[in-house]
Design a protein around this motif. Structure first.
Motif, mmCIF file in Angstrom:
data_model
loop_
_atom_site.group_PDB
_atom_site.id
_atom_site.type_symbol
_atom_site.label_atom_id
_atom_site.label_comp_id
_atom_site.label_asym_id
_atom_site.label_seq_id
_atom_site.Cartn_x
_atom_site.Cartn_y
_atom_site.Cartn_z
ATOM 1 N N LEU A 184 -61.366 -112.600 -22.583
ATOM 2 C CA LEU A 184 -61.959 -111.494 -23.321
ATOM 3 C C LEU A 184 -61.695 -110.235 -22.513
ATOM 4 O O LEU A 184 -62.187 -110.078 -21.394
ATOM 5 C CB LEU A 184 -63.464 -111.699 -23.504
ATOM 6 C CG LEU A 184 -64.213 -110.614 -24.260
ATOM 7 C CD1 LEU A 184 -63.712 -110.520 -25.705
ATOM 8 C CD2 LEU A 184 -65.711 -110.882 -24.232
ATOM 9 N N GLY A 185 -60.847 -109.370 -23.058
ATOM 10 C CA GLY A 185 -60.488 -108.147 -22.363
ATOM 11 C C GLY A 185 -61.331 -106.969 -22.820
ATOM 12 O O GLY A 185 -61.899 -106.972 -23.904
ATOM 13 N N TRP A 186 -61.398 -106.004 -21.962
ATOM 14 C CA TRP A 186 -62.118 -104.767 -22.260
ATOM 15 C C TRP A 186 -61.391 -104.007 -23.348
ATOM 16 O O TRP A 186 -60.168 -104.028 -23.383
ATOM 17 C CB TRP A 186 -62.204 -103.911 -20.989
ATOM 18 C CG TRP A 186 -63.121 -102.751 -21.150
ATOM 19 C CD1 TRP A 186 -62.774 -101.468 -21.429
ATOM 20 C CD2 TRP A 186 -64.539 -102.765 -21.065
ATOM 21 N NE1 TRP A 186 -63.889 -100.685 -21.515
ATOM 22 C CE2 TRP A 186 -64.990 -101.462 -21.302
ATOM 23 C CE3 TRP A 186 -65.485 -103.762 -20.818
ATOM 24 C CZ2 TRP A 186 -66.340 -101.128 -21.286
ATOM 25 C CZ3 TRP A 186 -66.819 -103.417 -20.809
ATOM 26 C CH2 TRP A 186 -67.234 -102.113 -21.042
ATOM 27 N N PRO A 187 -62.053 -103.380 -24.282
ATOM 28 C CA PRO A 187 -63.495 -103.161 -24.330
ATOM 29 C C PRO A 187 -64.213 -104.302 -25.040
ATOM 30 O O PRO A 187 -63.697 -104.898 -25.975
ATOM 31 C CB PRO A 187 -63.620 -101.868 -25.130
ATOM 32 C CG PRO A 187 -62.446 -101.869 -26.045
ATOM 33 C CD PRO A 187 -61.348 -102.569 -25.285
ATOM 34 N N PHE A 188 -65.410 -104.597 -24.540
ATOM 35 C CA PHE A 188 -66.296 -105.523 -25.225
ATOM 36 C C PHE A 188 -67.716 -104.987 -25.110
ATOM 37 O O PHE A 188 -68.001 -104.136 -24.278
ATOM 38 C CB PHE A 188 -66.176 -106.962 -24.706
ATOM 39 C CG PHE A 188 -66.208 -107.122 -23.205
ATOM 40 C CD1 PHE A 188 -67.399 -107.105 -22.494
ATOM 41 C CD2 PHE A 188 -65.032 -107.315 -22.501
ATOM 42 C CE1 PHE A 188 -67.418 -107.283 -21.118
ATOM 43 C CE2 PHE A 188 -65.033 -107.501 -21.123
ATOM 44 C CZ PHE A 188 -66.234 -107.479 -20.432
#
Length: 79
Positions: A60-64
Motif C-alpha cells: 500500500l503506497g502513499w497516499p493513503f
C-alpha cells in the motif's frame, strides 16, 4: 514481523503515515529505512512511505488515509 513500513529519514509523509498507523491501531510493524540501501532505494525511491505485507507481498503506497488502511488490513489472510 508480518508488516513493514518502508520510509526515509526526515520524511514528512512518512511521519504522517506513522500517525495514521497509530490512529487505526495497526498491528505491529517493522520500520525499514531505505536510505543507503541501493536495492531498496531503486525499488521504492520516491514512493515512500510504502506499507508491505511480508506474508503475501501486497503493498500500500502513499497516499493513503485511515479508511484505506483499515480496508487494507481487513484483507489480510488468516495466518
Amino acid at each position: 514481523m508480518p508488516f513493514i513500513l518502508y520510509q526515509r529519514d526526515d520524511c514528512h509523509l512518512c511521519d504522517l503515515a506513522l500517525a495514521l498507523l497509530a490512529q487505526v491501531r495497526a498491528p505491529d510493524f517493522e520500520s525499514v529505512f531505505i536510505d543507503g540501501n541501493p536495492a531498496l532505494e531503486a525499488r521504492y525511491g520516491e514512493r515512500v512511505p510504502v506499507l508491505r505485507d511480508a506474508g503475501d507481498g501486497r503493498e500500500l503506497g502513499w497516499p493513503f488515509d485511515a479508511a484505506g488502511l483499515r480496508r487494507w488490513f481487513a484483507q489480510v489472510p488468516a495466518r
